[in-house]
Each structure stands twice: as structure tokens, then as C-alpha cells.
Design an enzyme around this catalytic site. Structure first.
Site, PDB file in Angstrom:
ATOM      1  N   ASN A   9       0.744  -0.769   0.161  1.00  0.00           N
ATOM      2  CA  ASN A   9      -0.238  -0.166   0.264  1.00  0.00           C
ATOM      3  C   ASN A   9       0.771   0.994   0.503  1.00  0.00           C
ATOM      4  O   ASN A   9       1.412   1.860   0.962  1.00  0.00           O
ATOM      5  CB  ASN A   9      -0.608  -0.338   1.539  1.00  0.00           C
ATOM      6  N   LYS A  11      -0.495   4.134   0.244  1.00  0.00           N
ATOM      7  CA  LYS A  11      -0.576   5.840  -0.294  1.00  0.00           C
ATOM      8  C   LYS A  11      -0.523   6.514  -0.641  1.00  0.00           C
ATOM      9  O   LYS A  11      -0.647   6.628  -2.003  1.00  0.00           O
ATOM     10  CB  LYS A  11      -0.038   5.885   1.710  1.00  0.00           C
ATOM     11  N   HIS A 100      -9.773   0.976   4.947  1.00  0.00           N
ATOM     12  CA  HIS A 100      -8.641   1.446   5.662  1.00  0.00           C
ATOM     13  C   HIS A 100      -8.860   2.709   6.479  1.00  0.00           C
ATOM     14  O   HIS A 100      -9.685   3.075   6.658  1.00  0.00           O
ATOM     15  CB  HIS A 100      -7.132   1.586   4.607  1.00  0.00           C
ATOM     16  N   GLU A 102      -7.084   5.165   7.603  1.00  0.00           N
ATOM     17  CA  GLU A 102      -6.886   5.952   7.186  1.00  0.00           C
ATOM     18  C   GLU A 102      -7.681   7.430   6.617  1.00  0.00           C
ATOM     19  O   GLU A 102      -8.031   8.000   6.860  1.00  0.00           O
ATOM     20  CB  GLU A 102      -5.740   5.646   6.081  1.00  0.00           C
ATOM     21  N   GLU A 178      -5.637  -4.929  10.841  1.00  0.00           N
ATOM     22  CA  GLU A 178      -4.985  -3.675  10.820  1.00  0.00           C
ATOM     23  C   GLU A 178      -4.970  -3.380  12.022  1.00  0.00           C
ATOM     24  O   GLU A 178      -6.318  -2.170  12.536  1.00  0.00           O
ATOM     25  CB  GLU A 178      -5.009  -2.822   9.725  1.00  0.00           C
ATOM     26  N   GLY A 184       1.723   3.138  10.772  1.00  0.00           N
ATOM     27  CA  GLY A 184       2.670   3.864  10.660  1.00  0.00           C
ATOM     28  C   GLY A 184       3.136   3.873  12.385  1.00  0.00           C
ATOM     29  O   GLY A 184       4.300   5.168  12.302  1.00  0.00           O
ATOM     30  N   SER A 224       3.086  -1.625  10.261  1.00  0.00           N
ATOM     31  CA  SER A 224       4.398  -1.746  10.937  1.00  0.00           C
ATOM     32  C   SER A 224       4.772  -2.831  11.017  1.00  0.00           C
ATOM     33  O   SER A 224       5.969  -3.691  11.219  1.00  0.00           O
ATOM     34  CB  SER A 224       4.680  -0.855  12.659  1.00  0.00           C
TER      35      SER A 224
HETATM   36  P1  PGA Z   1       2.610   0.520   7.691  1.00  0.00           P
HETATM   37  O1  PGA Z   1       0.956   0.417   6.977  1.00  0.00           O
HETATM   38  O2  PGA Z   1       2.682  -0.681   7.403  1.00  0.00           O
HETATM   39  O3  PGA Z   1       3.336   1.867   7.575  1.00  0.00           O
HETATM   40  O4  PGA Z   1       2.227   0.411   9.499  1.00  0.00           O
HETATM   41  C1  PGA Z   1      -0.023  -0.134   7.298  1.00  0.00           C
HETATM   42  C2  PGA Z   1      -0.833  -0.021   6.221  1.00  0.00           C
HETATM   43  O5  PGA Z   1      -1.777   1.571   6.464  1.00  0.00           O
HETATM   44  O6  PGA Z   1      -1.885  -0.670   5.190  1.00  0.00           O
END
Ligand code: PGA
Length: 264
Positions: A9, A11, A100, A102, A178, A184, A224
Site C-alpha cells: 500500500n 498510500k 482502511h 486512514e 490492521e 505507521g 508496521s
Molecule cells: P504501515 O501501514 O505498514 O506503514 O504501518 C500499513 C497500512 O496502513 O496498511
């Protein structure tokens, strides 16, 4: 052995199509050496035209496909700034991430919207990757006792997102657990805890469908994930892959992740 599903992903990264192409080339240059992996690359929409042909060319050597980070539930019309399933399909998109955190927490997406998107994706022949997960790692009741909200949140999000989805179609949905606090932050979940949520998800799916579907459905862990911890997650029998954010736009780190997964 079933292939591990690794979803990158990206983003809102990288900032130019040149960088996007470079990232893809560097990650996929050794791709035919990567065994037992199905890779899905989810770039920003604006890079689809420059990237889709590269992915298509490689797909004869290696199982790689294009994914979208989002889509609208309607097929067309007055929805400024949105993208439809049909538009995604024109670029050969096979997967679409829905729900997701976000999008839930920054863009205000509700379970109802996510439910409509899942239904549209399935009707359009796209595979939804449904992201679910609790916001806080630690919750305490009024007397200071630790309470586990992960299970309640996951059951609730899953039930609402799949409400009214035909039973025969549920097997086509990929579910990504998640925990929001892990995204993140560099603080990945404990693999045993992630496994117990994955087992819970299978129980919920079993109630909605049957045991066979619950065993077969793909469940990913995300939050992460990096080259140091991915093996611990994927060695768990109930975790079929990973949704990787930050580490997927670091070419060396992501290549390392793919090497590790292919050696498992
Ligand atoms: P990250 O994001 O690996 O940076 O923690 C995962 C995600 O948002 O799907």
C-alpha cells in the site's frame, strides 16, 4: 503450500511517476526469484497508466497484480473526485482496499459506505481487501481494568462490512487485520495476538458461511510490518499474508521482505 499474499500500500507516495516507476522496477527486478508469493501493488490512481503495463508484462513470470487503495460504490455520476470500479478495471486492477483506517478515521468513511463498496467491488469482479482493526491498544474500564476492545471492534466492523453480501461471495473477500495503533508507528502487534484476532475473524466468517469458507478465506496482518517482523507473522498458521505500508515504498526494505517471505 498456498502462496502468501503481500499487498504493498503505497498510500500517497511517491511524489512523481518517475519515482513510482523506479520503485516498481527496483522491487520487481528480482521478482522471478520470489517463490510462493502473490504480490499486489496499490499505487495512487494517477500512476496506474504508467505502471499497469509494467505489471502486466511481469505477470507472466511472477504473480503480481495491480490494486487500488479505494473506489466509490456507484458506477458513475456526480461524485467529484471519486473513481469507479469500471475505471479501475480498465487498468487491469484486480484488488481494491476497502475500509482502511486512514479512510475511516481521516476521511470519515462509515461502515455503511464500506459495505456498499464491498458489494460493488464483488459485483464488478474486483477482490475487496477489507481492513478492520481497533483504534487503541489499551483500553481500561472505569475501575482501571484492562479491557480487550480488539475483539468487539473487529466483530462489529466485519459484521457491518459484510452485511447483505451474498454468502457465496464472502469467500472472495480478503480480510486485513490492521490495529490502528500499529499503523505507521513502528509498534507492530504481537504475532500471537494477531493470530488470535485472525482466529476470531474465521469464527465470525464461519457463522456467516461455513467452516470450509472460514478456513479458506485469506487473512492478512498489517501495521508496521517490516523485514524484521514479517516472518513471525507469516509463520502463524492462520495468517496468509501482509498489508505493508511504509516498508513497501523503501525499495531495499521491501525487496528484503519479499526475499524473507519467499524463503519461509
Ligand atoms: P504501515 O501501514 O505498514 O506503514 O504501518 C500499513 C497500512 O496502513 O496498511
Amino acid at each position: 503450500m498456498q502462496k502468501r499474499l503481500i499487498v504493498a500500500n503505497w498510500k500517497m507516495n511517491p511524489q512523481t511517476s518517475t519515482e513510482a516507476k523506479e520503485l516498481l522496477v527496483s522491487v520487481l527486478s528480482d521478482a522471478s526469484d520470489f517463490k510462493n508469493i502473490e504480490l499486489v501493488i496499490c499505487p495512487p490512481f494517477v500512476y496506474f497508466s504508467s505502471i499497469s503495463a509494467m505489471i502486466y508484462d511481469l505477470s507472466s513470470k511472477f504473480q503480481v497484480s495491480l490494486g487500488a487503495q479505494n473506489m466509490h460504490w456507484e458506477q458513475k455520476g456526480a461524485f467529484t473526485g471519486e473513481i469507479s470500479a469500471q475505471m479501475l478495471k480498465e487498468f487491469g486492477v484486480e484488488y481494491v482496499v476497502e475500509g482502511h483506517s486512514e479512510r475511516r478515521w481521516i476521511m470519515g468513511e462509515t461502515d455503511e459506505m464500506i459495505n456498499k463498496k464491498i458489494k460493488t467491488a464483488l459485483k464488478s469482479g474486483l477482490i475487496p481487501i477489507l481492513a478492520v482493526g481497533e483504534k487503541e491498544r489499551n483500553n481500561f474500564d472505569s475501575s482501571g481494568r484492562h479491557i480487550n476492545t480488539a475483539d468487539d471492534v473487529v466483530i462489529d466492523q466485519l459484521t457491518r462490512a459484510l452485511d447483505g453480501v451474498p454468502v457465496s461471495k464472502i469467500k472472495d473477500v480478503v480480510i486485513a487485520y490492521e490495529p490502528v495503533w500499529a499503523i505507521g508507528t513502528g509498534l507492530a502487534d504481537n504475532p500471537d495476538d494477531a493470530l488470535s484476532v485472525s482466529l476470531l475473524i474465521r469464527k465470525v466468517i464461519s457463522k456467516m458461511t461455513d467452516d470450509k469458507t472460514a478456513r479458506a478465506i485469506k487473512i492478512l496482518y498489517g501495521g508496521s510490518v517490516n523485514s524484521k517482523n514479517i516472518a513471525e507473522f507469516l509463520k502463524q498458521d492462520g495468517i496468509d499474508g501482509a498489508l505493508v505500508g511504509g516498508a513497501s515504498i523503501d525499495k531495499d526494505e521491501f525487496t528484503r521482505i519479499l526475499e524473507i517471505v519467499s524463503s519461509l
